[in-house]
Write a protein that holds these residues in place. Structure first.
Motif, short mmCIF file in Angstrom:
data_model
loop_
_atom_site.label_atom_id
_atom_site.label_comp_id
_atom_site.label_asym_id
_atom_site.label_seq_id
_atom_site.Cartn_x
_atom_site.Cartn_y
_atom_site.Cartn_z
N VAL A 22 3.93 -0.27 -4.37
CA VAL A 22 3.71 1.17 -4.50
C VAL A 22 2.38 1.42 -5.21
N GLY A 23 1.61 2.33 -4.67
CA GLY A 23 0.35 2.72 -5.30
C GLY A 23 -0.80 1.77 -5.05
N SER A 24 -0.62 0.78 -4.17
CA SER A 24 -1.70 -0.18 -3.96
C SER A 24 -2.77 0.38 -3.01
N GLY A 25 -2.50 1.53 -2.43
CA GLY A 25 -3.54 2.17 -1.61
C GLY A 25 -3.45 1.86 -0.13
N LYS A 26 -2.24 1.84 0.40
CA LYS A 26 -2.06 1.55 1.82
C LYS A 26 -2.53 2.70 2.71
N THR A 27 -2.34 3.92 2.21
CA THR A 27 -2.65 5.08 3.05
C THR A 27 -4.14 5.11 3.44
N VAL A 28 -4.98 4.76 2.50
CA VAL A 28 -6.41 4.72 2.78
C VAL A 28 -6.70 3.71 3.89
N LYS A 88 -3.88 -3.90 -7.43
CA LYS A 88 -3.81 -2.45 -7.47
C LYS A 88 -5.19 -1.86 -7.76
N PRO A 89 -5.41 -0.61 -7.35
CA PRO A 89 -6.69 0.02 -7.67
C PRO A 89 -6.92 -0.01 -9.18
N PRO A 90 -8.20 -0.12 -9.57
CA PRO A 90 -8.51 -0.25 -11.00
C PRO A 90 -8.19 1.03 -11.77
N GLY A 91 -8.07 0.88 -13.07
CA GLY A 91 -7.92 2.05 -13.92
C GLY A 91 -6.49 2.52 -14.05
N ARG A 92 -5.57 1.81 -13.40
CA ARG A 92 -4.18 2.22 -13.53
C ARG A 92 -3.65 1.79 -14.88
N GLN A 93 -2.91 2.69 -15.49
CA GLN A 93 -2.31 2.35 -16.78
C GLN A 93 -0.97 1.66 -16.53
N VAL A 145 6.40 9.33 -2.45
CA VAL A 145 5.87 10.60 -2.97
C VAL A 145 4.79 10.35 -4.01
N ASN A 146 3.71 11.10 -3.89
CA ASN A 146 2.54 10.84 -4.72
C ASN A 146 2.13 12.08 -5.51
N VAL A 147 2.45 12.09 -6.80
CA VAL A 147 2.04 13.19 -7.68
C VAL A 147 1.38 12.57 -8.91
N PRO A 198 -13.73 9.13 -3.74
CA PRO A 198 -14.31 9.03 -5.08
C PRO A 198 -14.21 7.61 -5.66
N PHE A 199 -13.86 6.65 -4.83
CA PHE A 199 -13.71 5.28 -5.34
C PHE A 199 -14.16 4.28 -4.29
N ASP A 200 -14.33 3.04 -4.72
CA ASP A 200 -14.60 1.96 -3.76
C ASP A 200 -13.29 1.31 -3.37
N LEU A 201 -13.27 0.71 -2.19
CA LEU A 201 -12.08 -0.02 -1.79
C LEU A 201 -11.90 -1.23 -2.71
N ALA A 258 -8.55 -6.23 -2.19
CA ALA A 258 -7.35 -6.37 -1.36
C ALA A 258 -7.43 -5.45 -0.16
N GLN A 259 -7.87 -4.22 -0.38
CA GLN A 259 -7.99 -3.28 0.74
C GLN A 259 -9.02 -3.77 1.76
N GLN A 260 -10.13 -4.29 1.25
CA GLN A 260 -11.17 -4.78 2.16
C GLN A 260 -10.68 -5.95 3.01
P1 ADP Z 1 0.57 3.44 -1.42
O1 ADP Z 1 0.73 4.21 -0.13
O2 ADP Z 1 0.20 2.02 -1.20
O3 ADP Z 1 1.72 3.60 -2.34
P2 ADP Z 1 -1.55 5.26 -1.75
O4 ADP Z 1 -2.34 4.94 -0.58
O5 ADP Z 1 -0.70 6.45 -1.72
O6 ADP Z 1 -0.67 4.02 -2.16
O7 ADP Z 1 -2.55 5.31 -2.99
C1 ADP Z 1 -2.11 5.67 -4.27
C2 ADP Z 1 -3.23 6.41 -4.99
O8 ADP Z 1 -4.30 5.52 -5.25
C3 ADP Z 1 -3.81 7.55 -4.20
O9 ADP Z 1 -3.99 8.62 -5.06
C4 ADP Z 1 -5.13 7.01 -3.68
O10 ADP Z 1 -6.08 8.03 -3.51
C5 ADP Z 1 -5.55 6.07 -4.77
N1 ADP Z 1 -6.38 4.96 -4.31
C6 ADP Z 1 -6.30 4.31 -3.13
N2 ADP Z 1 -7.22 3.32 -3.05
C7 ADP Z 1 -7.90 3.35 -4.20
C8 ADP Z 1 -9.00 2.59 -4.73
N3 ADP Z 1 -9.55 1.59 -4.05
N4 ADP Z 1 -9.45 2.89 -5.96
C9 ADP Z 1 -8.89 3.89 -6.67
N5 ADP Z 1 -7.87 4.66 -6.24
C10 ADP Z 1 -7.37 4.40 -5.02
#
Ligand code: ADP
Ligand code: MG
Length: 693
Positions: free
Chosen positions: A295-301, A444-449, A548-550, A263-266, A269-271
């Motif tokens: 943390v939360g930077s989107g490594k898993t993707v 970090k992914p956009p929209g984070r508070q 952990v991701n909640v 539901p988002f674009d990379l 940094a991810q690209q």
């Molecule tokens: P990390 O492993 O680096 O801590 P995650 O990969 O778990 O981070 O990603 C954290 C959250 O951000 C997840 O819910 C993920 O779906 C979301 N996310 C990842 N990449 C993006 C992105 N480019 N835009 C918006 N949200 C993203």
């Protein structure tokens, strides 16, 4: 094989004169087992015995060394009174004073009529000079032992200063002259002497400043240690790179399918990072890359995208997590997102047993499973892959160089991607992970508070609880972290349970508990109810620290925040602020705070930049702490000080790189010298890599 020149340095400490089993045993307490250990046990202080006045010239209190003739013994008159010895030179008299010493010992040491060189602290009593318990009493033929400046060593309770001094003295005599391993231009530029001279100058200083960490002698020795470490890392790295890898090109079908489901674009940094990974994977040598992202930077993707490339090339992926909670979470995430596009994802942790485990093992061997997510259990011997193309290791700071090597041996041309959320400062990175290529995701992914962080004294817990009531009404999920009790797991358990009971009285069934002593299955159940069910407050120890991701969780409360390190606080706080809602972090502390704790909490309030925080953490706590106590990736330096000598690390890296470029097998004259250095620092295993390479 250790070169013969080094044999004297590896001789056991008992081989020295006058060192018996008892002393040897005591020295083990300060890690001295062999000659080299004693030599690397550098002095912490130096006493100036260059002041050699005549007796009448001593006007002030302080250390003095005087040549005197013994005039008369005045034994103690009654208990508690000192034993006095009158001594003199041609200018005056001095009293040597002993409390509670055996008269025969004193008589033996200071025979009347003879001359002795005595050294110690001089004070004045009724205007007459007195030396109480001289530190040295030497006969004329022994005076060579007192060469002006005297090095003092850190001790263990049962070993005397003199014993260590004596041991080092004899060790120095055994120091062989070793070939020079440091580059000549480096030596010239730094104004450094050779290894042997540096060592001697620190143990037998000629200037007070010789033993300082910034002295050129000390720097030289610290550099040697960094240099040995850098050579090690680079040799290990070269041996990965030398074994052929496979060219795994991005075909893109799976990738595009997957990207379309997101539901988002990379982020940029991810690209960027993905491009680096693509390039590594497409090249003919093995990938060995560290992906650093807060943390939360989107490594898993990113990891998932790399996995898809592997699968498109008809190979398998192992995804290793540090705990089974994380493995389960990653499994669920990947199963959902990649399962939907036809990828076969399985899980293998300590919990999968019997039939289930066998089935997974069979399917892995047959190549029916594309991605297996798991814990250390993945790397047991009976886990066999049909074709392991990529190993992804999450939160890898618990692995060291050796483990990385072992892992890459699971598959023949396996690429390795390690991911860490611990932002590692640059010098530390070079020092501990110099064998890896590094990608950093700082955006970090956009929209984070932003996470609003506040500190609050423990006494105000009632206010905190009241605040939670309001938050729960809005449907928030809350983490409540209980204090770290390093000394005792029992106490730690008591503290979580106590907090759990208290909160349950107030909030009822919506509170649950998770801690390290629980069975994996129980933990998973609790997490499941927190993620999807009716549990809204999770009381926890630091088991939830990593990954952990909640996203619905927006409040993080940390009790006794002053007991945690910065990196850990940052990791914990990173559990919130993962969704689109504004998040809060409350750091509860118990006053009074130490200076360090105050600085830490302030840093937490002011910043949520993981890289900045880790730099601060290094300053406040020390390198080992940044990576956590249990980590094994950080080398332990014997001589070098990670902070004081940080500048030298980059130099050592460049020097090692140049040398290995010119002489990868270390067979030139300097190359051989470098091999000797590696043996000196007990990197024998690494030398075998060059020889077999
Ligand atoms: P990390 O492993 O680096 O801590 P995650 O990969 O778990 O981070 O990603 C954290 C959250 O951000 C997840 O819910 C993920 O779906 C979301 N996310 C990842 N990449 C993006 C992105 N480019 N835009 C918006 N949200 C993203
Ligand atoms: Mg993650």
């Amino acid at each position: 094989m250790r070169p013969e020149v080094l044999f004297p340095l590896f001789a056991p400490i008992q081989s020295l004169p006058k060192v018996g089993p008892k002393t040897a045993k005591a020295l083990e307490k300060i890690s001295i087992y062999k000659v080299a250990d004693a030599l690397f046990h550098l002095p912490y202080n130096v006493i100036d015995r260059r002041y050699r006045p005549k007796v009448s010239e001593i006007k002030n209190e302080g250390i003095a060394t005087v040549m005197v003739r013994i005039v008369e013994h005045i034994p103690s008159q009654r208990r508690g009174m000192p034993y006095r010895v009158i001594a003199e030179d041609e200018t005056g008299q001095i009293e040597i004073v002993f409390f509670q010493a055996r008269p025969d010992y004193i008589l033996g040491k200071l025979p009347t009529g003879e001359e002795r060189l005595i050294s110690g602290e001089v004070g004045f009593f009724q205007n007459k000079p007195q030396m109480t318990h001289p530190e040295h009493i030497l006969r004329l033929e022994e005076t060579y032992k007192l060469n002006g400046l005297e090095a003092r060593y850190g001790l263990t309770a049962s070993v005397h200063q003199k014993t260590i001094q004596n041991i080092v003295y004899h060790c120095l005599k055994r120091v062989p002259s070793l070939p020079e391993w440091v580059d000549e231009t480096v030596l010239k530029r730094q104004g450094w002497c050779g290894w042997q001279e540096a060592l001697t100058r620190i143990h037998q200083p000629e200037e007070l400043s010789d033993i300082d960490q910034e002295s050129k002698y000390y720097q030289r020795l610290a550099y040697d240690e960094f240099f040995a470490n850098q050579l090690t890392l680079q040799i290990v790295r070269a041996s990965y790179k030398k074994t052929p890898g496979k060219e795994r090109a991005v075909k893109g079908t799976l990738r595009n399918k997957y990207l379309n489901t997101l539901p988002f674009d990379l982020t940029n940094a991810q690209q960027n990072v993905l491009a680096e990974i693509d390039e590594d994977m497409a090249s003919s040598s093995k990938m060995i890359r560290l992906l650093q992202g807060d943390v939360g930077s989107g490594k898993t993707v990113v990891a998932a995208l790399a996995a898809l490339t592997t699968i498109e090339n008809h190979e398998q992926v192992a995804f290793m997590s540090p705990t089974s909670i994380l493995a389960t979470q990653h499994f669920n995430e990947l199963y959902e997102s990649l399962g939907a596009i036809g990828v076969r994802v399985e899980i293998l942790t300590g919990k999968e047993k019997g039939k289930k485990r066998e089935k997974v093992l069979e399917e892995l061997k047959a190549g029916d499973i594309d991605i297996v997510v798991g814990t250390h259990a993945l790397f047991q011997d009976d886990v066999v892959f049909k074709a392991l193309g990529l190993a992804i290791i999450d939160e890898q700071h618990r692995f060291g160089v050796e483990q990385r090597l072992k892992l890459s041996a699971k598959g023949e041309m396996t690429d390795i991607l390690v991911m860490t959320a611990t932002p590692i400062p640059r010098t530390l990175l070079m020092s501990a992970y110099g064998d890896l290529d590094v990608s950093r995701m700082t955006e970090k992914p956009p929209g984070r508070q932003k996470i609003e962080t506040r500190t609050i004294p423990t006494g105000k817990i009632a206010d905190v609880v009241a605040g939670l009531k309001r938050a729960l009404e809005k449907g928030t999920k809350i983490y409540w972290i209980c204090p770290l009790v390093e000394e005792s797991e029992e106490l730690e358990l008591m503290s979580v349970e106590e907090r759990f009971n208290l909160l349950q009285k107030v909030f009822g069934e919506t509170v649950d508990l998770i801690h390290g002593k629980m069975k994996e299955r129980e933990k998973d159940n609790v997490m499941e109810r927190f993620i999807n069910g009716d549990v809204n407050i999770l009381v926890a120890t630091t088991v939830i620290e990593v990954g952990v991701n909640v996203p619905e969780a927006t409040i993080m409360i940390i009790e006794h925040a002053e007991r945690f390190g910065l990196a850990q606080l940052h990791q914990l706080r990173g559990r919130v602020g993962r969704g689109s809602e504004a998040s809060n972090c409350l750091l509860m502390y118990k006053a009074p705070l130490s200076e360090t704790a105050t600085a830490r909490l302030k840093t937490m309030r002011e910043s949520d930049d993981g890289f900045y925080i880790s730099e601060q953490d290094m300053k406040l706590r020390g390198a080992g702490e940044v990576l956590g106590k249990r980590q094994s990736g950080l080398p332990e330096y014997k001589i070098a000080d990670f902070y004081e000598h940080a500048d030298l690390i980059g130099m050592a890296r460049d020097d090692a790189r140049l040398l290995l470029e010119k002489d990868p097998r270390l067979i030139s004259e300097r190359g051989k010298a470098a091999q000797t250095l590696l043996h000196l620092f007990e990197k024998d295993q690494v030398v075998s890599y060059i020889e077999s390479g």
